[in-house]
Design a protein around this motif. Structure first.
Motif, PDB file in Angstrom:
ATOM      1  N   GLU A  19      -2.404  -8.124   8.506  1.00 22.08           N
ATOM      2  CA  GLU A  19      -1.875  -6.890   9.043  1.00 22.08           C
ATOM      3  C   GLU A  19      -0.884  -6.272   8.062  1.00 22.08           C
ATOM      4  N   ALA A  20      -0.795  -4.956   8.090  1.00 26.46           N
ATOM      5  CA  ALA A  20       0.143  -4.237   7.225  1.00 26.46           C
ATOM      6  C   ALA A  20       1.163  -3.515   8.085  1.00 26.46           C
ATOM      7  N   PHE A  21       2.407  -3.556   7.640  1.00 26.75           N
ATOM      8  CA  PHE A  21       3.521  -2.977   8.385  1.00 26.75           C
ATOM      9  C   PHE A  21       4.180  -1.896   7.533  1.00 26.75           C
ATOM     10  N   PHE A  27      -7.644  -1.972  12.978  1.00 31.24           N
ATOM     11  CA  PHE A  27      -6.262  -1.871  13.468  1.00 31.24           C
ATOM     12  C   PHE A  27      -6.069  -0.562  14.230  1.00 31.24           C
ATOM     13  N   SER A  76      -4.555  -5.425  16.409  1.00 26.37           N
ATOM     14  CA  SER A  76      -5.521  -5.733  15.362  1.00 26.37           C
ATOM     15  C   SER A  76      -6.676  -6.486  15.998  1.00 26.37           C
ATOM     16  N   PHE A  94      -7.550   5.009   6.920  1.00 23.18           N
ATOM     17  CA  PHE A  94      -7.142   5.525   8.216  1.00 23.18           C
ATOM     18  C   PHE A  94      -7.999   6.710   8.641  1.00 23.18           C
ATOM     19  N   PHE A 140      -4.883   7.307   1.616  1.00 22.67           N
ATOM     20  CA  PHE A 140      -4.639   6.154   0.759  1.00 22.67           C
ATOM     21  C   PHE A 140      -4.393   6.604  -0.681  1.00 22.67           C
ATOM     22  N   TYR A 143      -2.797   1.906  15.144  1.00 24.25           N
ATOM     23  CA  TYR A 143      -1.393   2.216  14.942  1.00 24.25           C
ATOM     24  C   TYR A 143      -1.024   3.383  15.841  1.00 24.25           C
ATOM     25  N   TYR A 166       0.864  -1.183   0.000  1.00 28.10           N
ATOM     26  CA  TYR A 166       0.000   0.000   0.000  1.00 28.10           C
ATOM     27  C   TYR A 166       0.902   1.235   0.000  1.00 28.10           C
ATOM     28  N   SER A 226      -8.857 -10.364   4.424  1.00 28.76           N
ATOM     29  CA  SER A 226      -9.268  -9.330   5.362  1.00 28.76           C
ATOM     30  C   SER A 226      -8.439  -9.381   6.650  1.00 28.76           C
ATOM     31  N   ASN A 227      -8.085 -10.567   7.109  1.00 26.10           N
ATOM     32  CA  ASN A 227      -7.373 -10.677   8.384  1.00 26.10           C
ATOM     33  C   ASN A 227      -5.867 -10.666   8.185  1.00 26.10           C
ATOM     34  N   TYR A 267       0.733   5.456   0.886  1.00 25.51           N
ATOM     35  CA  TYR A 267      -0.032   6.520   1.530  1.00 25.51           C
ATOM     36  C   TYR A 267       0.757   7.816   1.470  1.00 25.51           C
ATOM     37  N   GLN A 291     -14.248  -5.535   7.899  1.00 24.44           N
ATOM     38  CA  GLN A 291     -13.969  -6.807   8.566  1.00 24.44           C
ATOM     39  C   GLN A 291     -12.745  -6.778   9.463  1.00 24.44           C
ATOM     40  N   SER A 292     -11.834  -5.855   9.215  1.00 21.16           N
ATOM     41  CA  SER A 292     -10.574  -5.847   9.970  1.00 21.16           C
ATOM     42  C   SER A 292     -10.338  -4.448  10.510  1.00 21.16           C
ATOM     43  N   LEU A 351      -3.197   9.799   7.257  1.00 16.95           N
ATOM     44  CA  LEU A 351      -2.672   9.066   6.106  1.00 16.95           C
ATOM     45  C   LEU A 351      -3.749   8.967   5.028  1.00 16.95           C
ATOM     46  N   LYS A 394     -10.308  -2.030   7.342  1.00 16.29           N
ATOM     47  CA  LYS A 394     -10.214  -2.714   6.045  1.00 16.29           C
ATOM     48  C   LYS A 394     -11.513  -3.452   5.785  1.00 16.29           C
ATOM     49  N   GLY A 395     -12.006  -3.362   4.562  1.00 22.34           N
ATOM     50  CA  GLY A 395     -13.259  -4.012   4.226  1.00 22.34           C
ATOM     51  C   GLY A 395     -13.055  -5.441   3.779  1.00 22.34           C
ATOM     52  N   LEU A 401       2.167  -0.654  14.074  1.00 18.78           N
ATOM     53  CA  LEU A 401       0.978  -1.436  14.424  1.00 18.78           C
ATOM     54  C   LEU A 401       1.057  -1.879  15.885  1.00 18.78           C
ATOM     55  N   ILE A 451      -6.872  -0.260   3.071  1.00 23.51           N
ATOM     56  CA  ILE A 451      -6.974   0.060   4.490  1.00 23.51           C
ATOM     57  C   ILE A 451      -7.141   1.575   4.590  1.00 23.51           C
ATOM     58  N   TYR A 493     -10.596  -8.492  14.879  1.00 25.37           N
ATOM     59  CA  TYR A 493     -11.395  -8.924  13.731  1.00 25.37           C
ATOM     60  C   TYR A 493     -12.809  -9.356  14.120  1.00 25.37           C
TER      61      TYR A 493
END
Lengths: 115, 111
Positions: A103-105, B34, B49, B101, A45, B36, A33, A100-101, A35, B31-32, A43, B92-93, B46, B99, B51
């Motif tokens: 995580e993004a870092f 987070f 999280s 913010f 997108f 940060y 991603y 969907s599940n 940003y 659905q998700s 942020l 996040k959908g 992060l 995602i 769900y």
């Protein structure tokens, strides 16, 4: 165990030049991603990519901006003919897969200054 | 209506107290979720999280999700000065979605 790597960390460009920002995802991650963040703002997108495919570019300005994530090598965010308003911090984040599940870092970001 | 909304703050909390950060979102299909943390001049990190509905605890942090109310929160127990930062809620959908913010809440822990 390298994290998300962005380079350069700081980039200065004159108006009208091109800016190329690079993002190498974490090992094993195939999704990226991008940003943009202005000072004291959230942020925004820009684009969501997987290798060789753009999944969602709904946040990309219609002109001058493009992104790619080739099969080999880093993801590139390219800004042509930069203007002062492009000055911002650009962050990329990577995730291991679509879903969907996941995580993004984030990487450390590239601070672009247009003079 | 913004897709993800947070109170911008600043939220000032005494050291040792519980800091409560809130977030609402507009897409019922999300659905998700987070949280940060972002220190000034640094990149987002992060911290949690979540769900499914309910609470999720990790050390001093607890995330709470209520999908019916489209509401996510983050509790920080025993707040420390090092917790002073901007906290970003992200949503996040579906699997192929971006995602998004919120604009972040600035938290200040006063000694």
């Amino acid at each position: 165990n390298a994290g998300v790597m962005q380079n350069p960390r700081h980039l200065v460009r004159r108006r009208g030049q091109e800016a190329r920002l690079r993002c190498s995802p974490m090992k094993g991650h195939s999704h990226v991603y991008w940003y943009r963040q202005l000072p004291e703002e959230g942020l925004k997108f820009m684009v969501y990519l997987q290798k060789e495919n753009i999944i969602d570019e709904s946040g990309m300005p219609k002109e001058r901006f493009s992104a790619e994530f080739p099969k080999e090598g880093p993801s590139i965010l390219r800004i042509q003919q930069v203007v002062r308003g492009d000055s911002a911090a650009y962050f990329c984040a990577s995730s291991p897969r679509e879903g969907s599940n996941t995580e993004a870092f984030f990487g450390q970001g590239t601070r672009l200054t247009v003079v | 209506q913004k897709e993800v909304e947070q109170n911008s703050g600043p939220l000032s909390v005494p050291e040792g107290a519980i800091a409560s950060l809130n977030c609402t979102y507009s897409d019922r299909g999300s659905q998700s979720f987070f949280w940060y943390r972002q220190y000034s001049g640094k990149s987002p990190e992060l911290i949690m999280s979540i769900y499914s509905n309910g609470d999720k605890e990790d050390g001093r942090f607890t995330a709470q999700l209520n999908k019916a109310s489209q509401y996510v929160s983050l509790l920080i127990r025993d707040s420390q000065p090092s917790d002073s930062a901007t906290y970003l809620c992200a949503v996040k959908g579906s699997s192929a979605s971006k995602i998004i913010f919120g604009s972040g809440t600035r938290l200040s822990i006063r000694p």
